[in-house]
Design a protein around this motif. Structure first.
Motif, short mmCIF file in Angstrom:
data_model
loop_
_atom_site.label_atom_id
_atom_site.label_comp_id
_atom_site.label_asym_id
_atom_site.label_seq_id
_atom_site.Cartn_x
_atom_site.Cartn_y
_atom_site.Cartn_z
N THR A 1 59.55 -66.45 58.09
CA THR A 1 59.33 -65.88 57.26
C THR A 1 58.35 -65.00 57.59
N PRO A 2 58.18 -63.62 57.13
CA PRO A 2 57.00 -62.91 57.20
C PRO A 2 55.86 -63.32 56.90
N ASN A 3 54.49 -63.29 57.61
CA ASN A 3 53.52 -64.12 57.22
C ASN A 3 52.49 -62.58 56.67
N ILE A 4 51.50 -62.94 55.78
CA ILE A 4 50.65 -61.65 55.18
C ILE A 4 50.43 -60.98 55.84
N SER A 5 49.99 -60.88 57.60
CA SER A 5 49.51 -59.76 58.63
C SER A 5 50.59 -58.76 58.19
N GLU A 6 51.98 -59.61 58.16
CA GLU A 6 53.16 -58.98 58.85
C GLU A 6 53.76 -57.74 57.98
N HIS A 7 53.41 -58.33 56.88
CA HIS A 7 53.52 -57.62 55.21
C HIS A 7 52.95 -57.02 54.84
N LEU A 8 51.60 -56.55 55.43
CA LEU A 8 50.92 -56.14 55.84
C LEU A 8 50.83 -55.14 56.20
N ARG A 9 51.10 -55.08 57.96
CA ARG A 9 51.68 -53.93 58.50
C ARG A 9 52.97 -52.89 58.33
N LEU A 10 54.00 -53.85 57.27
CA LEU A 10 55.16 -53.40 56.38
C LEU A 10 54.58 -52.31 55.63
N ALA A 11 53.98 -52.56 54.46
CA ALA A 11 53.31 -52.19 53.39
C ALA A 11 52.43 -50.83 54.00
N SER A 12 51.75 -51.00 55.19
CA SER A 12 51.26 -49.69 55.72
C SER A 12 51.51 -48.73 55.45
N GLY A 13 52.75 -49.21 56.30
CA GLY A 13 53.30 -47.97 56.97
C GLY A 13 54.74 -47.78 55.93
N ARG A 14 54.62 -47.66 54.60
CA ARG A 14 55.49 -47.62 53.43
C ARG A 14 54.90 -46.59 53.23
N LEU A 15 53.52 -46.84 53.34
CA LEU A 15 52.47 -45.94 52.04
C LEU A 15 51.95 -44.91 53.08
N GLN A 16 52.12 -44.77 54.09
CA GLN A 16 51.82 -43.39 55.28
C GLN A 16 51.66 -42.42 54.10
N GLN A 17 52.77 -41.64 54.21
CA GLN A 17 53.51 -40.83 53.87
C GLN A 17 52.49 -40.15 52.20
#
Ligand code: SAM
Ligand code: GLN
Length: 287
Positions: free
Chosen positions: A4-20
């Motif tokens: 299961t993706p952990n906190i670090s992984e979810h933060l990395r994914l979310a940062s990517g989504r907020l890039q724009q």
């Protein structure tokens, strides 16, 4: 089997989504996740390996999606720090900006801590300017005004959460909100974006009444400056935040109304954003 993706992984994914859509995607993702988990931001780093799933993950995903739609992070968490004061904010008030702290700094430099003084903050919104001054200068009596009753409710709530008792709130358009008396300092960060400025699109989640007051952008300044001499003590200070490129027009309006010692102040990016001016009673025409 996949972990299961952990906190670090979810933060990395979310940062990517907020890039724009964000100037600080990683920070925004951390602030939102810390809010969802009700933990300080630092705990996300120390617990990076912990799993994130279920309703907490769903709530985090919802907030990231809102953020992608342009909703300010401060509305999603309900708070914004201004002058180190935690302020409650809702879509009824402008999210206080860092450049407005520079306006506060300039005023405090002219307001000795050991002197009683009266300060009027026109268009107080969340109460940011009024509360910062009231907290730094317990001897000052501060009045914050707004045309919006909803904004004043937020400002009053912030004053009571912060335990500040030297600030009061009045509702009305500019000086209509207050009795005919004189103040040592009048400060305002009024709406100053021109009503057809395309920049308003990016600010669409904040109240229009906080951002625009007419087609030129300086209508609120004209209204405030016209009456300010009637509400300032002799040598009283008028302190105004303004938009980029508005300094020459603002200085001309102040000069025409008899203000003196007009000084222009830059924000950290080097743009003129604050103007200070004094009113000398001798230049006021007898009425
Ligand atoms: N002072 C807060 C700050 O710096 O974060 C809010 C500033 S916001 C740019 C401008 C504020 O002026 C809004 O709260 C808005 O409701 C208020 N406002 C707009 N027109 C007004 C008027 N005619 N009289 C009084 N307040 C007004
Ligand atoms: N500082 C706001 C902006 O993002 C405008 C606020 C105002 O009109 N006073 O442009």
């Amino acid at each position: 089997m996949m972990n299961t993706p952990n906190i670090s992984e979810h933060l990395r994914l979310a940062s990517g989504r907020l890039q724009q859509c964000s100037e600080s995607p990683r920070l925004d993702a951390e602030v939102l996740l810390a809010h969802v988990l009700s933990v300080p931001r630092s705990a996300l780093i120390t617990n990076g390996d912990a799993p994130l799933e279920g309703p907490l993950l769903a709530e985090f995903e919802r907030l990231i999606a809102e953020c992608q739609r342009g909703v300010p992070v401060a509305y999603l968490t309900g708070t914004r720090e201004f002058w180190s004061l935690p302020l409650h904010v809702t879509p009824d008030v402008l999210v206080p900006r860092p450049e407005t702290e520079e306006l506060v700094e300039l005023i405090l430099a002219r307001l000795p801590a050991d002197r009683a003084a009266s300060v009027l903050d026109l268009g107080t919104g969340s109460g940011a300017i009024a509360l910062a001054i009231a907290s730094e200068r317990p001897l000052a009596r501060v009045i914050g005004t707004d045309v919006s009753a909803a904004a004043l409710d937020i400002a009053a709530g912030n004053a009571s959460s912060l335990g500040l008792t030297n600030v009061e709130w009045r509702r009305g358009s500019w000086f209509d909100a207050v009795a005919q008396q004189r103040y040592d300092i009048i400060v305002s960060n009024p709406p100053y974006v021109a009503s057809r400025d395309p920049a308003l699109k990016a600010l669409r989640n904040e109240p229009l009444v906080a951002l625009a007051s007419g087609p030129m952008g300086w209508e609120a300044f004209v209204a405030i400056i016209a009456s300010a001499p009637l509400f300032l003590t002799n040598h009283g200070l008028l302190a105004l935040e303004h938009g980029m490129g508005q300094a020459p027009a603002l200085a001309a309006i102040l000069r025409a109304r008899g203000f003196r010692d007009i000084s222009s102040h830059h924000d950290r990016s080097g743009h003129a954003r604050v103007m200070l001016a004094n009113f000398h009673a001798s230049t006021e025409e007898p009425s």
